[in-house]
Design a protein around this motif. Sequence first.
Motif, PDB file in Angstrom:
ATOM      1  N   GLY A 112     -34.383  11.657  29.582  1.00  0.00           N
ATOM      2  CA  GLY A 112     -34.711  11.969  30.796  1.00  0.00           C
ATOM      3  C   GLY A 112     -36.496  12.434  31.118  1.00  0.00           C
ATOM      4  O   GLY A 112     -37.514  12.104  31.600  1.00  0.00           O
ATOM      5  N   ALA A 113     -35.834  13.715  29.984  1.00  0.00           N
ATOM      6  CA  ALA A 113     -37.136  14.631  30.587  1.00  0.00           C
ATOM      7  C   ALA A 113     -38.198  14.109  30.114  1.00  0.00           C
ATOM      8  O   ALA A 113     -39.166  13.987  30.844  1.00  0.00           O
ATOM      9  CB  ALA A 113     -36.669  15.762  29.441  1.00  0.00           C
ATOM     10  N   CYS A 114     -38.180  13.367  29.131  1.00  0.00           N
ATOM     11  CA  CYS A 114     -39.075  13.213  28.009  1.00  0.00           C
ATOM     12  C   CYS A 114     -39.866  11.487  28.704  1.00  0.00           C
ATOM     13  O   CYS A 114     -41.465  11.836  29.006  1.00  0.00           O
ATOM     14  CB  CYS A 114     -39.266  11.864  26.469  1.00  0.00           C
ATOM     15  SG  CYS A 114     -40.423  11.392  26.021  1.00  0.00           S
ATOM     16  N   LEU A 115     -38.947  10.870  29.634  1.00  0.00           N
ATOM     17  CA  LEU A 115     -39.414   9.644  30.239  1.00  0.00           C
ATOM     18  C   LEU A 115     -39.949   9.801  31.660  1.00  0.00           C
ATOM     19  O   LEU A 115     -40.381   9.184  32.394  1.00  0.00           O
ATOM     20  CB  LEU A 115     -38.310   8.080  30.027  1.00  0.00           C
ATOM     21  CG  LEU A 115     -37.804   7.863  28.743  1.00  0.00           C
ATOM     22  CD1 LEU A 115     -36.856   8.029  29.030  1.00  0.00           C
ATOM     23  CD2 LEU A 115     -38.655   7.087  28.903  1.00  0.00           C
ATOM     24  N   TYR A 116     -39.695  11.457  32.604  1.00  0.00           N
ATOM     25  CA  TYR A 116     -39.131  11.688  33.289  1.00  0.00           C
ATOM     26  C   TYR A 116     -39.303  10.838  34.664  1.00  0.00           C
ATOM     27  O   TYR A 116     -39.433  10.387  35.599  1.00  0.00           O
ATOM     28  CB  TYR A 116     -41.209  11.751  33.956  1.00  0.00           C
ATOM     29  CG  TYR A 116     -41.510  12.839  34.989  1.00  0.00           C
ATOM     30  CD1 TYR A 116     -41.357  13.871  34.420  1.00  0.00           C
ATOM     31  CD2 TYR A 116     -41.213  12.441  36.341  1.00  0.00           C
ATOM     32  CE1 TYR A 116     -41.333  15.765  36.006  1.00  0.00           C
ATOM     33  CE2 TYR A 116     -41.655  13.216  37.391  1.00  0.00           C
ATOM     34  CZ  TYR A 116     -41.724  15.038  36.996  1.00  0.00           C
ATOM     35  OH  TYR A 116     -41.975  15.315  38.329  1.00  0.00           O
ATOM     36  N   THR A 117     -37.502  10.712  34.314  1.00  0.00           N
ATOM     37  CA  THR A 117     -37.232   9.912  34.601  1.00  0.00           C
ATOM     38  C   THR A 117     -35.634  10.819  35.645  1.00  0.00           C
ATOM     39  O   THR A 117     -34.826  11.788  34.517  1.00  0.00           O
ATOM     40  CB  THR A 117     -36.100   8.860  33.971  1.00  0.00           C
ATOM     41  OG1 THR A 117     -35.505   9.454  33.025  1.00  0.00           O
ATOM     42  CG2 THR A 117     -36.955   8.240  34.249  1.00  0.00           C
ATOM     43  N   ARG A 118     -34.816  10.837  36.363  1.00  0.00           N
ATOM     44  CA  ARG A 118     -33.342  11.039  36.798  1.00  0.00           C
ATOM     45  C   ARG A 118     -32.251  10.789  35.949  1.00  0.00           C
ATOM     46  O   ARG A 118     -31.518  11.886  35.858  1.00  0.00           O
ATOM     47  CB  ARG A 118     -33.370  10.694  38.393  1.00  0.00           C
ATOM     48  CG  ARG A 118     -31.672  11.650  39.365  1.00  0.00           C
ATOM     49  CD  ARG A 118     -31.911  10.684  40.409  1.00  0.00           C
ATOM     50  NE  ARG A 118     -30.593  11.253  41.038  1.00  0.00           N
ATOM     51  CZ  ARG A 118     -30.718  11.852  41.903  1.00  0.00           C
ATOM     52  NH1 ARG A 118     -31.343  12.749  42.386  1.00  0.00           N
ATOM     53  NH2 ARG A 118     -28.709  12.203  42.217  1.00  0.00           N
ATOM     54  N   SER A 119     -32.470   9.827  35.437  1.00  0.00           N
ATOM     55  CA  SER A 119     -31.478   9.292  34.939  1.00  0.00           C
ATOM     56  C   SER A 119     -31.313   9.510  33.232  1.00  0.00           C
ATOM     57  O   SER A 119     -32.432   9.364  33.221  1.00  0.00           O
ATOM     58  CB  SER A 119     -31.090   8.150  35.477  1.00  0.00           C
ATOM     59  OG  SER A 119     -32.346   6.660  35.289  1.00  0.00           O
ATOM     60  N   ASN A 120     -30.523   8.955  32.506  1.00  0.00           N
ATOM     61  CA  ASN A 120     -31.054   9.276  31.768  1.00  0.00           C
ATOM     62  C   ASN A 120     -31.643   7.401  30.982  1.00  0.00           C
ATOM     63  O   ASN A 120     -31.595   7.162  31.289  1.00  0.00           O
ATOM     64  CB  ASN A 120     -28.409   9.644  30.249  1.00  0.00           C
ATOM     65  CG  ASN A 120     -28.404   8.449  30.290  1.00  0.00           C
ATOM     66  OD1 ASN A 120     -28.427   7.147  30.929  1.00  0.00           O
ATOM     67  ND2 ASN A 120     -26.996   8.549  29.229  1.00  0.00           N
ATOM     68  N   ALA A 121     -31.415   8.132  29.222  1.00  0.00           N
ATOM     69  CA  ALA A 121     -32.400   6.302  28.645  1.00  0.00           C
ATOM     70  C   ALA A 121     -31.638   5.044  29.092  1.00  0.00           C
ATOM     71  O   ALA A 121     -31.728   4.028  28.973  1.00  0.00           O
ATOM     72  CB  ALA A 121     -31.747   6.377  26.860  1.00  0.00           C
ATOM     73  N   ASN A 122     -30.061   4.944  29.763  1.00  0.00           N
ATOM     74  CA  ASN A 122     -28.962   4.181  30.000  1.00  0.00           C
ATOM     75  C   ASN A 122     -29.348   4.402  31.591  1.00  0.00           C
ATOM     76  O   ASN A 122     -28.182   3.058  31.811  1.00  0.00           O
ATOM     77  CB  ASN A 122     -27.474   4.523  29.569  1.00  0.00           C
ATOM     78  CG  ASN A 122     -27.687   3.617  27.933  1.00  0.00           C
ATOM     79  OD1 ASN A 122     -27.973   3.175  27.248  1.00  0.00           O
ATOM     80  ND2 ASN A 122     -26.164   4.271  27.265  1.00  0.00           N
ATOM     81  N   ASP A 123     -30.098   4.453  32.312  1.00  0.00           N
ATOM     82  CA  ASP A 123     -29.963   4.332  33.718  1.00  0.00           C
ATOM     83  C   ASP A 123     -28.717   5.112  34.318  1.00  0.00           C
ATOM     84  O   ASP A 123     -28.370   4.210  35.077  1.00  0.00           O
ATOM     85  CB  ASP A 123     -30.753   3.201  33.726  1.00  0.00           C
ATOM     86  CG  ASP A 123     -31.444   2.991  35.356  1.00  0.00           C
ATOM     87  OD1 ASP A 123     -31.936   3.391  35.844  1.00  0.00           O
ATOM     88  OD2 ASP A 123     -30.776   1.721  36.157  1.00  0.00           O
TER      89      ASP A 123
END
Length: 384
Positions: A112-123
């Motif tokens: 999520g840090a790399c993608l700049y998202t709240r959730s993890n790679a599985n959303d």
Amino acid sequence: MNLEALYIQNKEQSIQGRYITLDHIEPILNRLNTANQLQEIGKSVLGKSIYEYQIGHGATRVFLWSQMHGNESTTTKGLFDFLNLLHSGTDLAIKFLNEFTFCWIPMLNPDGACLYTRSNANDVDLNRDSQDLSQPESNLLRSIFERFQPHYCFNLHDQRTIYGVAMSGKPATMSFLAPSYNENRDINDSRLKAINVIAGINQVLQDYIPGQVGRFDDSFNINCVGDTFQFLGVPTILFEAGHYPNDYEREETRKYVFYSLISVFKIISENDIVSNRIEDYLNISQNNPVFCDFLYKNIKINYDGKEKIINFAAQYKEELIDGQICFNAYINQIEDLENRFGHLEYDAQGALYTDDYDNIPKLDQKANFYLNNTTEFVNGLIKN
């Protein structure tokens, strides 16, 4: 104690801004791995390393984790500043290392840090996965909790710029919560310890950011990690790093995270939590979602041939573009803004609104417009 001087001396200069990834922190962790304090404890969904950093040899065990939400990096920065303090060799550092054993997961959600998202790679929101434990990151957090058996837990987050302190018109720069352990939101010995610590932090911070400390909502949700750990009998404190005026990179707020951490461990080490400070805690005003990034007042528009005065608001969307976080302002509310504040407010005093579209502000439209055809606003701000 001069907290400002301590911060300046220990600020980790190699990281700044909002976009903090595993690539940014691994060199720091390796540099500070002076006595095998650093261990890889597992992998994320996408196979990125998740680390534990353990330091100190004191009797009180403290478990901390940050960037559970990948786009919430301010507490990660503040904790690296604190870690530099622990390596400083000062009397305060020696005191903390003798009295505490710190176990820190600096980036629980590297995907999520790399993608700049709240959730993890599985959303999946990892802070709603404490019961299902459906994700590898959630299982790692629980396994370290069970192995380390902490006396205190610190759940470290950022909160959006929309939050203010009650209706004061001040932003909630730092907010805290002693999570509930049951539906009734009762206060047992474990929660009382967290409450007393937060009251102590607030007392310190009021000298630096008066009126800018909030209390987070304590509705019980057993799926949240903090509520679960509180339910399991470990005093747990939620940190929410919020907005400071003109500080969208959260470099000023970072300083108050550092101040809060110093205050916490000073309070606990001096056993300054023996009294009941429930009233002090409840006197911290609650967070309230009353802010927008931009508030434009008294704007004249032509609507179906009739002139009308309106107010509208715009909010930044933080968008990852080519490895940079771009703050792009979009119109997000029109009218019904009587109880809202803007981090930037502009009174048009009846100036006529025009834009390159239909000359009427619309939801989700970029905040690019003109007033009286002479003042141009680009990305929410007056163009110089």
